[in-house]
Design a protein around this motif. Structure first.
Motif, mmCIF file in Angstrom:
data_model
loop_
_atom_site.group_PDB
_atom_site.id
_atom_site.type_symbol
_atom_site.label_atom_id
_atom_site.label_comp_id
_atom_site.label_asym_id
_atom_site.label_seq_id
_atom_site.Cartn_x
_atom_site.Cartn_y
_atom_site.Cartn_z
ATOM 1 N N ARG A 2 0.862 -1.173 0.000
ATOM 2 C CA ARG A 2 0.000 0.000 0.000
ATOM 3 C C ARG A 2 0.901 1.226 0.000
ATOM 4 O O ARG A 2 1.892 1.265 0.732
ATOM 5 C CB ARG A 2 -0.870 -0.015 1.270
ATOM 6 C CG ARG A 2 -2.002 0.948 1.203
ATOM 7 C CD ARG A 2 -2.845 0.982 2.465
ATOM 8 N NE ARG A 2 -3.644 2.192 2.447
ATOM 9 C CZ ARG A 2 -3.181 3.385 2.782
ATOM 10 N NH1 ARG A 2 -1.940 3.522 3.214
ATOM 11 N NH2 ARG A 2 -3.957 4.448 2.696
ATOM 12 N N ILE A 3 0.588 2.196 -0.825
ATOM 13 C CA ILE A 3 1.480 3.347 -0.954
ATOM 14 C C ILE A 3 0.953 4.514 -0.127
ATOM 15 O O ILE A 3 -0.191 4.936 -0.302
ATOM 16 C CB ILE A 3 1.617 3.769 -2.437
ATOM 17 C CG1 ILE A 3 2.069 2.560 -3.273
ATOM 18 C CG2 ILE A 3 2.583 4.921 -2.578
ATOM 19 C CD1 ILE A 3 2.229 2.843 -4.746
ATOM 20 N N HIS A 5 0.376 8.280 1.140
ATOM 21 C CA HIS A 5 0.402 9.602 0.523
ATOM 22 C C HIS A 5 -0.175 10.615 1.480
ATOM 23 O O HIS A 5 -0.744 10.263 2.493
ATOM 24 C CB HIS A 5 -0.330 9.615 -0.829
ATOM 25 C CG HIS A 5 -1.783 9.913 -0.719
ATOM 26 N ND1 HIS A 5 -2.313 11.123 -1.040
ATOM 27 C CD2 HIS A 5 -2.788 9.152 -0.284
ATOM 28 C CE1 HIS A 5 -3.614 11.088 -0.815
ATOM 29 N NE2 HIS A 5 -3.927 9.902 -0.373
ATOM 30 N N LYS A 39 -2.430 11.393 -12.255
ATOM 31 C CA LYS A 39 -1.415 10.420 -12.667
ATOM 32 C C LYS A 39 -0.979 10.783 -14.088
ATOM 33 O O LYS A 39 -1.821 10.905 -14.981
ATOM 34 C CB LYS A 39 -2.006 8.998 -12.703
ATOM 35 C CG LYS A 39 -2.831 8.625 -11.471
ATOM 36 C CD LYS A 39 -1.953 8.263 -10.300
ATOM 37 C CE LYS A 39 -2.725 7.663 -9.139
ATOM 38 N NZ LYS A 39 -3.375 8.646 -8.258
ATOM 39 N N VAL A 141 7.413 3.755 -0.710
ATOM 40 C CA VAL A 141 5.954 3.673 -0.537
ATOM 41 C C VAL A 141 5.533 3.825 0.920
ATOM 42 O O VAL A 141 4.367 4.039 1.203
ATOM 43 C CB VAL A 141 5.349 2.369 -1.131
ATOM 44 C CG1 VAL A 141 5.665 2.265 -2.603
ATOM 45 C CG2 VAL A 141 5.815 1.138 -0.369
ATOM 46 N N ALA A 168 -0.914 -1.609 -6.406
ATOM 47 C CA ALA A 168 -0.717 -0.582 -5.374
ATOM 48 C C ALA A 168 -0.885 0.809 -5.979
ATOM 49 O O ALA A 168 -1.427 1.713 -5.339
ATOM 50 C CB ALA A 168 0.662 -0.728 -4.737
ATOM 51 N N LEU A 169 -0.442 0.960 -7.220
ATOM 52 C CA LEU A 169 -0.562 2.278 -7.863
ATOM 53 C C LEU A 169 -2.023 2.610 -8.161
ATOM 54 O O LEU A 169 -2.423 3.772 -8.103
ATOM 55 C CB LEU A 169 0.266 2.326 -9.154
ATOM 56 C CG LEU A 169 1.775 2.377 -8.954
ATOM 57 C CD1 LEU A 169 2.497 2.292 -10.285
ATOM 58 C CD2 LEU A 169 2.186 3.653 -8.214
ATOM 59 N N TYR A 172 -3.401 4.003 -5.060
ATOM 60 C CA TYR A 172 -2.681 5.172 -4.535
ATOM 61 C C TYR A 172 -3.403 6.451 -4.962
ATOM 62 O O TYR A 172 -3.724 6.629 -6.134
ATOM 63 C CB TYR A 172 -1.252 5.131 -5.081
ATOM 64 C CG TYR A 172 -0.455 6.395 -4.923
ATOM 65 C CD1 TYR A 172 -0.058 6.840 -3.672
ATOM 66 C CD2 TYR A 172 -0.088 7.144 -6.031
ATOM 67 C CE1 TYR A 172 0.684 8.003 -3.530
ATOM 68 C CE2 TYR A 172 0.654 8.298 -5.909
ATOM 69 C CZ TYR A 172 1.038 8.724 -4.646
ATOM 70 O OH TYR A 172 1.773 9.873 -4.523
ATOM 71 N N GLU A 173 -3.653 7.340 -3.982
ATOM 72 C CA GLU A 173 -4.488 8.508 -4.285
ATOM 73 C C GLU A 173 -3.695 9.785 -4.514
ATOM 74 O O GLU A 173 -4.260 10.826 -4.829
ATOM 75 C CB GLU A 173 -5.497 8.710 -3.148
ATOM 76 C CG GLU A 173 -6.530 7.597 -3.133
ATOM 77 C CD GLU A 173 -7.395 7.614 -1.892
ATOM 78 O OE1 GLU A 173 -7.195 8.495 -1.031
ATOM 79 O OE2 GLU A 173 -8.245 6.723 -1.795
ATOM 80 N N LEU A 176 1.214 11.355 -9.224
ATOM 81 C CA LEU A 176 2.224 10.417 -9.715
ATOM 82 C C LEU A 176 2.681 10.822 -11.113
ATOM 83 O O LEU A 176 1.861 11.174 -11.958
ATOM 84 C CB LEU A 176 1.586 9.021 -9.786
ATOM 85 C CG LEU A 176 2.304 7.933 -10.576
ATOM 86 C CD1 LEU A 176 3.493 7.416 -9.776
ATOM 87 C CD2 LEU A 176 1.362 6.777 -10.894
#
Ligand code: ADP
Length: 207
Positions: A2-3, A5, A39, A141, A168-169, A172-173, A176
């Motif tokens: 899990r990344i 942020h 992204k 991450v 995971a990406l 990810y919120e 990026l």
């Protein structure tokens, strides 16, 4: 995996960026805005300036012209590993410079699914390129950042781990910017695209 942020509201704005190496213009008046949570996939042939663009966004390179507006915390996975890890173990390298007990760090690292418990005491200098890549990814991450910059993130990763990263990406919120030759990752990518040709933005498309 899990990344982490940090839900910032800062935008990242590159405006009219020119970067030269000696007489060679590598980026020529490149502008790019990355909105919170956006992204962006950067595409282009080898030598078109993708890595240089990421390094400018990271604040590693100062452009010769143009302005950069960015928040303080940028996480950057470089194409080539440049981090000196010293003499310590995997766990020590993961924990370096971060608050918390060794047990907390071990739990956090194992929860990412990138290492097995037996790996944590391995000396960093004995690590294969693949495991070093995993450690870089683990550091990246687990540290909340405002903007994540990934330059060929699947280099040295097994297909299963590349899948994990891809998932995971998706979850990810944060914002990026990614450069990847990985066909599967490019096909699955649903964000904005910026195409460089010889240092010039040839095309840009919003998500
Ligand atoms: P890409 O990531 O799209 O392959 P790069 O940003 O790595 O492109 O490189 C763009 C151009 O800049 C290439 O021609 C490369 O040789 C040149 N370049 C990159 N880094 C340096 C450097 N440190 N010194 C001199 N030339 C460089």
């Amino acid at each position: 995996m899990r990344i982490a942020h940090s839900s910032p509201d800062a935008q990242f704005v590159l405006s009219g960026i020119t970067k030269r190496y000696d007489d060679k213009v590598v980026l020529d008046q490149v502008s790019l805005t990355v909105k919170p949570g956006e992204k962006v996939g950067v595409i282009g042939d080898n030598g078109s300036g993708k890595t240089t663009l990421l390094r400018v966004l990271a604040g590693e390179l100062v452009p010769d012209a143009g302005t950069v507006r960015r928040a303080a915390r940028v996480g950057h996975l470089r194409q080539q590993d440049a981090t000196p890890y010293g003499e310590g173990t995997v766990l020590e390298a993961f924990a370096a410079g971060r608050p918390g007990s060794p047990v907390e760090h071990a739990d956090a690292l194992l929860a990412l699914g990138l290492f097995r418990a037996a790996d944590l005491t391995m000396p960093m200098k004995a690590l294969s390129p693949g495991l070093r890549r995993r450690l870089e990814l683990a550091r990246l991450v687990s540290e909340p950042v405002d903007l994540l910059l990934l330059d060929e993130p699947t280099n040295h990763l097994s297909p299963a781990l590349a899948d994990d990263l891809e998932r995971a990406l998706i979850g990810y919120e944060g914002a990026l910017v990614i450069v990847t030759h990985d066909r599967r990752m490019r096909t699955a990518f649903t964000g904005s695209r910026l195409e460089l040709q010889a240092g010039v933005v040839a095309r840009s498309r919003a998500a």
